[in-house]
Design a protein around this motif. Structure first.
Motif, PDB file in Angstrom:
ATOM      1  N   PRO A 134       0.793  -1.229   0.000  1.00  0.00           N
ATOM      2  CA  PRO A 134       0.000   0.000   0.000  1.00  0.00           C
ATOM      3  C   PRO A 134       0.830   1.286   0.000  1.00  0.00           C
ATOM      4  CG  PRO A 134      -0.056  -1.030   2.164  1.00  0.00           C
ATOM      5  CD  PRO A 134       0.625  -1.998   1.237  1.00  0.00           C
ATOM      6  N   HIS A 135       2.115   1.191   0.286  1.00  0.00           N
ATOM      7  CA  HIS A 135       2.937   2.406   0.380  1.00  0.00           C
ATOM      8  C   HIS A 135       3.935   2.514  -0.769  1.00  0.00           C
ATOM      9  CE1 HIS A 135       0.964   2.726   4.152  1.00  0.00           C
ATOM     10  NE2 HIS A 135       1.430   1.549   4.500  1.00  0.00           N
ATOM     11  N   THR A 136       3.772   1.672  -1.785  1.00  0.00           N
ATOM     12  CA  THR A 136       4.699   1.660  -2.919  1.00  0.00           C
ATOM     13  C   THR A 136       4.818   3.041  -3.558  1.00  0.00           C
ATOM     14  OG1 THR A 136       4.208  -0.655  -3.328  1.00  0.00           O
ATOM     15  CG2 THR A 136       5.177   0.564  -5.143  1.00  0.00           C
ATOM     16  N   ARG A 137       3.710   3.750  -3.644  1.00  0.00           N
ATOM     17  CA  ARG A 137       3.741   5.068  -4.315  1.00  0.00           C
ATOM     18  C   ARG A 137       3.640   6.242  -3.334  1.00  0.00           C
ATOM     19  NH1 ARG A 137       1.025   4.381 -10.251  1.00  0.00           N
ATOM     20  NH2 ARG A 137       2.450   2.754 -10.894  1.00  0.00           N
ATOM     21  N   HIS A 138       3.940   5.984  -2.086  1.00  0.00           N
ATOM     22  CA  HIS A 138       3.915   7.061  -1.090  1.00  0.00           C
ATOM     23  C   HIS A 138       5.079   8.020  -1.363  1.00  0.00           C
ATOM     24  CE1 HIS A 138       4.126   9.101   2.776  1.00  0.00           C
ATOM     25  NE2 HIS A 138       2.886   8.672   3.001  1.00  0.00           N
ATOM     26  N   PRO A 139       4.872   9.335  -1.170  1.00  0.00           N
ATOM     27  CA  PRO A 139       5.944  10.307  -1.419  1.00  0.00           C
ATOM     28  C   PRO A 139       7.237  10.034  -0.639  1.00  0.00           C
ATOM     29  CG  PRO A 139       3.844  11.437  -1.143  1.00  0.00           C
ATOM     30  CD  PRO A 139       3.601   9.980  -0.833  1.00  0.00           C
ATOM     31  N   GLU A 151       8.260   9.735 -12.674  1.00  0.00           N
ATOM     32  CA  GLU A 151       8.698   8.385 -12.309  1.00  0.00           C
ATOM     33  C   GLU A 151       7.769   7.824 -11.235  1.00  0.00           C
ATOM     34  OE1 GLU A 151      13.399   8.302 -13.359  1.00  0.00           O
ATOM     35  OE2 GLU A 151      12.881   8.739 -11.275  1.00  0.00           O
ATOM     36  N   ARG A 152       7.356   6.570 -11.454  1.00  0.00           N
ATOM     37  CA  ARG A 152       6.459   5.910 -10.504  1.00  0.00           C
ATOM     38  C   ARG A 152       7.025   4.547 -10.143  1.00  0.00           C
ATOM     39  NH1 ARG A 152       3.393   8.316 -14.254  1.00  0.00           N
ATOM     40  NH2 ARG A 152       1.916   9.888 -13.558  1.00  0.00           N
ATOM     41  N   LEU A 153       7.072   4.273  -8.867  1.00  0.00           N
ATOM     42  CA  LEU A 153       7.545   2.982  -8.381  1.00  0.00           C
ATOM     43  C   LEU A 153       6.445   1.941  -8.567  1.00  0.00           C
ATOM     44  CD1 LEU A 153       9.925   1.584  -6.924  1.00  0.00           C
ATOM     45  CD2 LEU A 153       8.788   2.173  -4.774  1.00  0.00           C
ATOM     46  N   LEU A 154       6.778   0.810  -9.195  1.00  0.00           N
ATOM     47  CA  LEU A 154       5.822  -0.263  -9.410  1.00  0.00           C
ATOM     48  C   LEU A 154       5.986  -1.396  -8.401  1.00  0.00           C
ATOM     49  CD1 LEU A 154       5.904  -0.586 -13.313  1.00  0.00           C
ATOM     50  CD2 LEU A 154       4.430   0.850 -11.892  1.00  0.00           C
ATOM     51  N   GLY A 155       7.055  -1.394  -7.651  1.00  0.00           N
ATOM     52  CA  GLY A 155       7.321  -2.457  -6.690  1.00  0.00           C
ATOM     53  C   GLY A 155       8.785  -2.829  -6.735  1.00  0.00           C
TER      54      GLY A 155
END
Length: 184
Positions: A134-139, A151-155
């Motif tokens: 749930p926090h993969t895309r947290h700032p 840029e977005r973190l996918l895991g």
């Protein structure tokens, strides 16, 4: 229908528990040369990977706990999760505005590269498991990885050695026929 690629795909297993050994950066780059050959509309190469080893895994754990607002025992338990493998490969979608290729398609390319990399790592004898949460895309998690705008973190691919006897010969059947149809 048999081929080495099909057999490698059928043999692939997620490895939730791995040993301390891990591939070095040169091996990862070599595997990425092949994994990066996914279908890529406009050849944008909208992906990159970040290796997290050693203390970088602790910093990720701290960022995850902070993103969750946890401290004490619960925070420590969450912060320890990145220590489950000696190498974490952060999967980053690098999206750029493009008149033909929407951001979702660029993220799909990055996910495709990650999946192919996981297949190649598995085929090379490494244990691999794709993890997110749930926090993969947290700032705070993005900041810890040094992500830029777009840029977005996918895991993360958790990578390590395979424990003897922990791999099964075959996993559950997919049941592909129930997930396939044709339009008239």
């Amino acid at each position: 229908m048999s081929s080495p690629v099909r057999e490698a795909m059928l043999a692939r297993r997620s490895s939730p528990k791995v040993a301390d050994a891990a591939p070095d950066d040169a091996e990862i780059v070599t595997l990425l040369e092949a994994a990066g050959r996914v279908a890529d509309h406009a050849s944008l190469r909208p992906w990159r990977f970040i290796a997290l080893r050693g203390d970088a895994r602790n910093r990720l754990g701290d960022a995850l706990a902070a993103a969750a607002g946890l401290d004490g025992e619960h925070g420590a338990r969450l912060a320890a999760k990145p220590l489950r493998a000696p190498l974490l490969l952060a999967i980053v979608a690098v999206t750029t505005p493009h008149f033909k290729v929407p951001a979702w398609e660029q993220e799909a390319v990055a996910a495709g590269v990650a999946h192919q990399l996981s297949l190649l790592l598995d085929d090379a004898g490494w244990g691999v498991m794709w993890r997110s949460g749930p926090h993969t895309r947290h700032p705070l998690v993005a900041e810890m990885h040094g992500l830029a705008d777009g840029e977005r973190l996918l895991g993360w691919l958790y990578v390590g050695g395979v424990h003897d006897g922990t791999r099964s010969d075959r996993g559950p059947e997919v049941g592909a026929a129930s997930r396939f149809s044709s339009l008239p």
